[in-house]
Structure formats: structure tokens, C-alpha cells
Scaffold this active site. Structure first.
Site, PDB file in Angstrom:
ATOM      1  N   GLN A 165       0.805  -1.234   0.000  1.00 55.11           N
ATOM      2  CA  GLN A 165       0.000   0.000   0.000  1.00 55.11           C
ATOM      3  C   GLN A 165       0.838   1.284   0.000  1.00 55.11           C
ATOM      4  O   GLN A 165       0.467   2.239  -0.680  1.00 55.11           O
ATOM      5  CB  GLN A 165      -0.937  -0.005   1.210  1.00 55.11           C
ATOM      6  CG  GLN A 165      -1.964   1.106   1.205  1.00 55.11           C
ATOM      7  CD  GLN A 165      -2.987   0.900   2.304  1.00 55.11           C
ATOM      8  OE1 GLN A 165      -3.903   0.104   2.191  1.00 55.11           O
ATOM      9  NE2 GLN A 165      -2.818   1.606   3.398  1.00 55.11           N
ATOM     10  N   GLU A 208      -3.946   9.419  -0.895  1.00 58.36           N
ATOM     11  CA  GLU A 208      -3.315  10.110   0.228  1.00 58.36           C
ATOM     12  C   GLU A 208      -2.299  11.149  -0.233  1.00 58.36           C
ATOM     13  O   GLU A 208      -1.470  11.603   0.556  1.00 58.36           O
ATOM     14  CB  GLU A 208      -2.634   9.095   1.150  1.00 58.36           C
ATOM     15  CG  GLU A 208      -3.629   8.136   1.799  1.00 58.36           C
ATOM     16  CD  GLU A 208      -3.005   7.302   2.895  1.00 58.36           C
ATOM     17  OE1 GLU A 208      -1.876   6.814   2.725  1.00 58.36           O
ATOM     18  OE2 GLU A 208      -3.654   7.140   3.941  1.00 58.36           O
ATOM     19  N   ASP A 245       3.978   0.274   4.476  1.00 55.58           N
ATOM     20  CA  ASP A 245       2.700  -0.281   4.932  1.00 55.58           C
ATOM     21  C   ASP A 245       2.316  -1.334   3.904  1.00 55.58           C
ATOM     22  O   ASP A 245       1.948  -1.011   2.772  1.00 55.58           O
ATOM     23  CB  ASP A 245       1.623   0.813   5.033  1.00 55.58           C
ATOM     24  CG  ASP A 245       0.300   0.259   5.569  1.00 55.58           C
ATOM     25  OD1 ASP A 245       0.221  -0.976   5.806  1.00 55.58           O
ATOM     26  OD2 ASP A 245      -0.648   1.049   5.740  1.00 55.58           O
ATOM     27  N   GLU A 288       4.492  -1.951   8.546  1.00 55.91           N
ATOM     28  CA  GLU A 288       3.113  -1.986   9.049  1.00 55.91           C
ATOM     29  C   GLU A 288       2.341  -3.107   8.352  1.00 55.91           C
ATOM     30  O   GLU A 288       2.490  -3.305   7.142  1.00 55.91           O
ATOM     31  CB  GLU A 288       2.472  -0.619   8.746  1.00 55.91           C
ATOM     32  CG  GLU A 288       1.027  -0.470   9.178  1.00 55.91           C
ATOM     33  CD  GLU A 288       0.511   0.941   8.869  1.00 55.91           C
ATOM     34  OE1 GLU A 288       1.332   1.896   8.824  1.00 55.91           O
ATOM     35  OE2 GLU A 288      -0.695   1.094   8.649  1.00 55.91           O
ATOM     36  N   ASP A 315      -1.771  -2.246  12.358  1.00 55.26           N
ATOM     37  CA  ASP A 315      -2.887  -1.356  12.012  1.00 55.26           C
ATOM     38  C   ASP A 315      -4.151  -2.207  11.966  1.00 55.26           C
ATOM     39  O   ASP A 315      -4.903  -2.282  12.954  1.00 55.26           O
ATOM     40  CB  ASP A 315      -2.582  -0.670  10.670  1.00 55.26           C
ATOM     41  CG  ASP A 315      -3.738   0.145  10.138  1.00 55.26           C
ATOM     42  OD1 ASP A 315      -4.685   0.423  10.892  1.00 55.26           O
ATOM     43  OD2 ASP A 315      -3.715   0.522   8.944  1.00 55.26           O
ATOM     44  N   LYS A 340      -5.623   5.103  15.372  1.00 55.71           N
ATOM     45  CA  LYS A 340      -6.586   5.807  14.520  1.00 55.71           C
ATOM     46  C   LYS A 340      -7.878   5.964  15.325  1.00 55.71           C
ATOM     47  O   LYS A 340      -8.540   4.963  15.641  1.00 55.71           O
ATOM     48  CB  LYS A 340      -6.888   4.993  13.260  1.00 55.71           C
ATOM     49  CG  LYS A 340      -5.727   4.900  12.261  1.00 55.71           C
ATOM     50  CD  LYS A 340      -6.053   3.879  11.173  1.00 55.71           C
ATOM     51  CE  LYS A 340      -5.128   3.991   9.979  1.00 55.71           C
ATOM     52  NZ  LYS A 340      -5.292   2.844   9.038  1.00 55.71           N
ATOM     53  N   ARG A 369      -6.505   8.853   8.042  1.00 60.12           N
ATOM     54  CA  ARG A 369      -7.076   7.837   7.159  1.00 60.12           C
ATOM     55  C   ARG A 369      -6.911   8.297   5.718  1.00 60.12           C
ATOM     56  O   ARG A 369      -6.590   9.448   5.445  1.00 60.12           O
ATOM     57  CB  ARG A 369      -8.573   7.616   7.455  1.00 60.12           C
ATOM     58  CG  ARG A 369      -8.907   7.171   8.858  1.00 60.12           C
ATOM     59  CD  ARG A 369      -8.156   5.930   9.302  1.00 60.12           C
ATOM     60  NE  ARG A 369      -8.365   4.748   8.491  1.00 60.12           N
ATOM     61  CZ  ARG A 369      -9.079   3.679   8.846  1.00 60.12           C
ATOM     62  NH1 ARG A 369      -9.660   3.659  10.031  1.00 60.12           N
ATOM     63  NH2 ARG A 369      -9.166   2.623   8.050  1.00 60.12           N
ATOM     64  N   SER A 370      -7.208   7.381   4.791  1.00 55.56           N
ATOM     65  CA  SER A 370      -7.087   7.786   3.385  1.00 55.56           C
ATOM     66  C   SER A 370      -8.162   8.810   3.017  1.00 55.56           C
ATOM     67  O   SER A 370      -7.931   9.695   2.203  1.00 55.56           O
ATOM     68  CB  SER A 370      -7.127   6.558   2.478  1.00 55.56           C
ATOM     69  OG  SER A 370      -8.206   5.727   2.810  1.00 55.56           O
ATOM     70  N   LYS A 391       1.440   9.785  11.139  1.00 52.59           N
ATOM     71  CA  LYS A 391       1.378   9.340   9.739  1.00 52.59           C
ATOM     72  C   LYS A 391       0.130   9.969   9.111  1.00 52.59           C
ATOM     73  O   LYS A 391      -0.970   9.788   9.635  1.00 52.59           O
ATOM     74  CB  LYS A 391       1.292   7.814   9.728  1.00 52.59           C
ATOM     75  CG  LYS A 391       1.207   7.173   8.368  1.00 52.59           C
ATOM     76  CD  LYS A 391       0.986   5.665   8.515  1.00 52.59           C
ATOM     77  CE  LYS A 391       0.728   5.027   7.169  1.00 52.59           C
ATOM     78  NZ  LYS A 391      -0.117   3.824   7.271  1.00 52.59           N
TER      79      LYS A 391
HETATM   80  P1  PGA Z   1      -6.999   3.521   5.156  1.00 50.67           P
HETATM   81  O1  PGA Z   1      -5.451   3.294   4.988  1.00 50.67           O
HETATM   82  O2  PGA Z   1      -7.219   4.806   5.837  1.00 50.67           O
HETATM   83  O3  PGA Z   1      -7.521   3.511   3.740  1.00 50.67           O
HETATM   84  O4  PGA Z   1      -7.523   2.342   5.937  1.00 50.67           O
HETATM   85  C1  PGA Z   1      -4.494   3.808   5.868  1.00 50.67           C
HETATM   86  C2  PGA Z   1      -3.613   2.718   6.390  1.00 50.67           C
HETATM   87  O5  PGA Z   1      -3.780   1.536   6.044  1.00 50.67           O
HETATM   88  O6  PGA Z   1      -2.737   2.997   7.211  1.00 50.67           O
HETATM   89 ZN    ZN Z   2      -2.149   0.661   7.362  1.00 49.49          ZN
END
Ligand code: PGA
Ligand code: ZN
Length: 423
Positions: A165, A208, A245, A288, A315, A340, A369-370, A391
């Protein structure tokens, strides 16, 4: 000071999807608003946001993603319980738990509960005449968190142009946050330039704000970012290191890890070795979600063989959930946790998870978050909570830069220090 009004409403996030905003007004005439983020590679064990797909509030547009039910829950269920109460974060969160005792906040929706909890925290800070960071850390120097910043995006955030990712950088050698951010921008712009020159770029700005390039392997993606760091004149390792990640839940089928771009499938034990080779052969200081959210045994095995100082960050594995964190502590499944707030659903409970992690020598990385918005409370939480790391995605898009800009502001206006948490 008392709460005079609480109201929720629907707004848009950085991807153009609806999200929940909540405002808490106080008897001094002030109003305090928070908007909640939302993920794309969402873990199965996260608190549950409520979206209107198929329900009575479903709107014709917004592809079933509207949040009018959650907003209604704020206005009809939460608001009446809070009005006329003294403004206090703990009591707001306790009231919400009474109204929705489910662990995943699925009755009211974690998007509803977090919006009110955050707006309540901001209002409570105001009632004490403090910033949100100082509300949590009234005395002494504030520690500005070390940023972990996305350079290359893949997975669910970039059409799967990369199997993993994110390839991120951590400017551990910077003397201040201000300097750290200037290094990050330099590397990101160099990566964009090199990507364009080589004809690699498929999408300049992913979810992001990172760059999407179709590399078939994680190694090639790391090599590319290492080259970008070197071309800016910064020293790899001493000044800037890599973080990944993997978001591996996304490509685990219950038995195998399937890297589609590489056209390879790995058994669990093969993937443990694949990940170990990757972190050993690249200047990676943090990894991650190298394994899937319920593949506890792979996490544990990897912890036994991984390089000593590697940050192994949960995560999707931990989802800012106290029970899952406690299991990881007991079983030694990871040594660090991503924090988060919307995985948890309440500000005070999120802080409790962070405290438990720190009490057990876990590193803590407060994360966006994304799907984000222009709010900057995340920067205050990471700083006021003394998290050590943050992050947020990349340095493109005001929904990201609002957080970086708030940290720049805190560094200038507050008594602060900037510490390398990897030392
Ligand atoms: P997400 O990704 O906000 O789309 O879940 C962020 C991450 O995986 O750290
Ligand atoms: Zn993540």
C-alpha cells in the site's frame, strides 16, 4: 461552562464522499466542530461507521455512502443527553457509551460517536482556554511527533499499481519538525520528477497525495525511493529511512499471500521469509501490517526472527482496540501500534489504548485515514498525547497539509522538542 447545543450534519471528505461533522456549542456562545475521517483498506475489527446504503436515508446519489442515519443519531439520540451538561470529555464519552454500549459503536455509528467526542474534546479544551494539544499536556515542553510520510502509493489507494500500500519515508536525522518537512517535500518532488522522466508515473496524486507508479515488486519501489532520497543530497539511513505499509490483509486469501503484480503466491511461512528478506535488504525502519489482520501466528513468528530494532506496526491487526492490543502484548505479536481514532470511536478510549501501548513499551504512531478533511485535530492529539510519531499520507492536498501546517505552527508558538523515536 455548559453544553448549549450539539448538532451533526453531513459534509464531504477528500475523496468527495460524505462524512460526519459534529458541532458542540457552549454557554459562552462559542461553537466547536470536528469532522471524522474514513478508511479504504478498513480492518474487519474496526469500530463500525454507519452509511445509508439501502436504508431509509439512502440518497439517490453518493453511491450508498451518505451518512444521514449517523447524523440523525447525533441530533436525536446523543444531543438530548448532552445539552445542559457541564462540558467534560470523560462525561461526554461515558454518556455515549451508555447510549450505545456495543463495543464497535454499531448502534449509533462510530462516525457519529467520534464526531461528537472530538468536538467535545475541542470544546472542553476551549473551556479551559487551552489548545487541544495543551488540553492533554498542560505542562512542560510538547513533543512534536516524527512524521512518517507517503511517497509511493499502491494497494487500495492507487488502483493496485503496487501490491503493497505505501512506501513511506521517515526523516529521523532532522533536527526539527520544520526541517523534517522540508526534507520530505524535497524527496517527494524528486520522486515525482524521476517518475515523470522515466515514464513510470501512472497517477501523480493517489488517495493520500502520494505518487502511484506501477512497479511489479516492492524491492523496485524501495530502490526508486532510495534513489530519490540520494538525489536530493540526503543520506539514506542517517537522515532519511524507509517505512512500508504492506496492508497485507488486502491480498491474503486465508491461506496464501498473493502478490498480483509480481504474479507470485506465498504460503504463510514463505511470506514471513519474504518480508524478512525485504526489511533486511532495504533501509527499512518500520513495517506496518506485514501479515493479515487475523494471521496472529505469522506476526508472532516474524517477531522472533525480525531485525532487533525494526518497528513492527499493527494497524488492521490491532484496530486501536484495547482487547486486540492486550493480546498482541501477551503474545508478542508486534512492538508498535497505529492509533486511529475512528477505528475506536471515542477520543478518551483511543487515548487509553495509546497509554496501554506506551506502558508496554510499544511505539505509538497516530494516523490519519485515506479519506480525510481539512481538520487539524490529529496534529494536536499526536502532540498532546506525546505519541512520538504521526502518519498522515503525503504533502499534497490541504486535507494532509492542514495537519503538517498545524505541527509547523505548534513548533513555532509552543515550547516544543523534536525527538528521534528510533534512537
Ligand atoms: P486507510 O489506509 O485509511 O484507507 O484504511 C491507511 C492505512 O492503512 O494505514
Ligand atoms: Zn495501514
Amino acid at each position: 461552562m455548559k453544553v448549549s447545543r450539539v448538532f451533526g450534519y453531513q459534509v464531504l471528505d477528500s475523496r468527495g464522499r460524505p462524512t460526519v461533522a459534529a458541532s458542540v456549542s457552549l454557554t459562552d456562545g462559542s461553537t466547536h466542530t470536528a469532522r471524522v475521517p474514513s478508511g479504504a483498506s478498513t480492518g474487519a475489527h474496526e469500530a463500525k461507521e454507519i452509511r445509508d446504503a439501502g436504508g431509509k436515508f439512502a440518497e439517490k446519489f453518493y453511491s450508498g455512502l451518505s451518512v444521514q442515519q449517523a447524523v440523525t443519531n447525533i441530533n436525536e439520540v446523543i444531543a438530548p443527553a448532552l445539552i445542559e451538561e457541564q462540558i467534560d470529555l470523560e462525561s461526554i464519552d461515558n454518556q455515549i457509551v451508555e447510549l450505545d454500549p456495543t463495543e464497535d459503536h454499531s448502534r449509533l455509528g462510530a462516525n457519529a460517536t467520534l464526531a461528537v467526542s472530538l468536538a467535545g474534546a475541542i470544546a472542553a479544551a476551549h473551556s479551559q482556554n487551552r489548545s487541544l494539544a495543551r488540553f492533554f499536556s498542560p505542562e512542560g515542553p510538547l513533543t512534536i511527533p516524527m512524521p512518517m510520510v507517503n511517497i509511493l502509493s499502491g494497494g487500495a489507494h492507487a488502483n493496485r499499481t503496487l501490491d503493497i500500500q505505501d512506501v513511506l519515508i521517515v526523516p529521523t536525522g532532522a533536527a526539527s519538525f520544520t526541517q523534517a518537512l522540508s526534507w520530505i517535500v524535497a524527496v517527494r518532488e524528486m520522486a515525482a520528477k524521476l517518475g515523470k522522466e522515466s515514464g513510470y508515473i501512472t497517477n501523480l496524486i493517489a488517495d493520500e497525495g502520494g505518487i502511484a507508479i506501477a512497479f511489479d515488486s516492492a524491492e523496485k519501489a524501495c530502490d526508486f525511493v532510495v534513489n530519490a532520497i540520494e538525489k536530493t543530497g540526503l543520506k539514506v539511513g542517517n537522515e532519511v529511512s524507509l517505512a512500508l505499509d504492506i496492508a497485507s490483509t488486502q491480498f491474503f486469501d486465508g491461506k496464501n499471500y498473493n502478490l498480483a503484480n509480481l504474479n507470485k503466491s506465498y504460503s504463510q511461512s514463505e511470506f514471513i521469509h519474504y518480508i524478512n528478506n525485504l526489511v533486511s535488504s532495504q533501509p527499512i525502519i518500520s513495517i506496518e501490517d506485514p501479515f493479515a489482520e487475523d494471521d496472529w501466528s505469522s506476526w508472532q513468528e516474524f517477531m522472533n526472527i525480525a531485525p532487533k530494532n525494526l518497528q513492527i506496526l499493527g494497524d488492521d491487526l490491532l484496530t486501536t482496540n484495547l482487547n486486540r492490543l492486550n493480546r498482541a502484548i501477551a503474545e508478542k505479536s508486534a512492538n508498535s501500534i497505529l492509533i486511529k481514532a475512528n477505528q475506536n470511536g471515542l477520543v478518551s478510549a483511543t487515548l487509553n489504548v495509546l497509554k496501554q501501548a506506551r506502558a508496554n513499551n510499544f511505539n505509538t504512531v497516530v494516523s490519519a485515514r485515506s479519506g480525510e478533511n481539512e481538520d487539524s485535530w490529529l496534529a494536536d492529539l499526536a502532540t498532546g498525547w506525546n505519541a512520538g510519531q504521526i502518519k498522515v499520507g503525503s504533502t499534497h492536498g490541504s486535507e494532509r497539509n492542514s495537519k503538517w501546517n498545524r505541527l509547523l505552527e505548534l513548533e513555532v508558538i509552543e515550547n516544543t522538542r523534536f525527538i528521534n523515536p528510533f534512537n
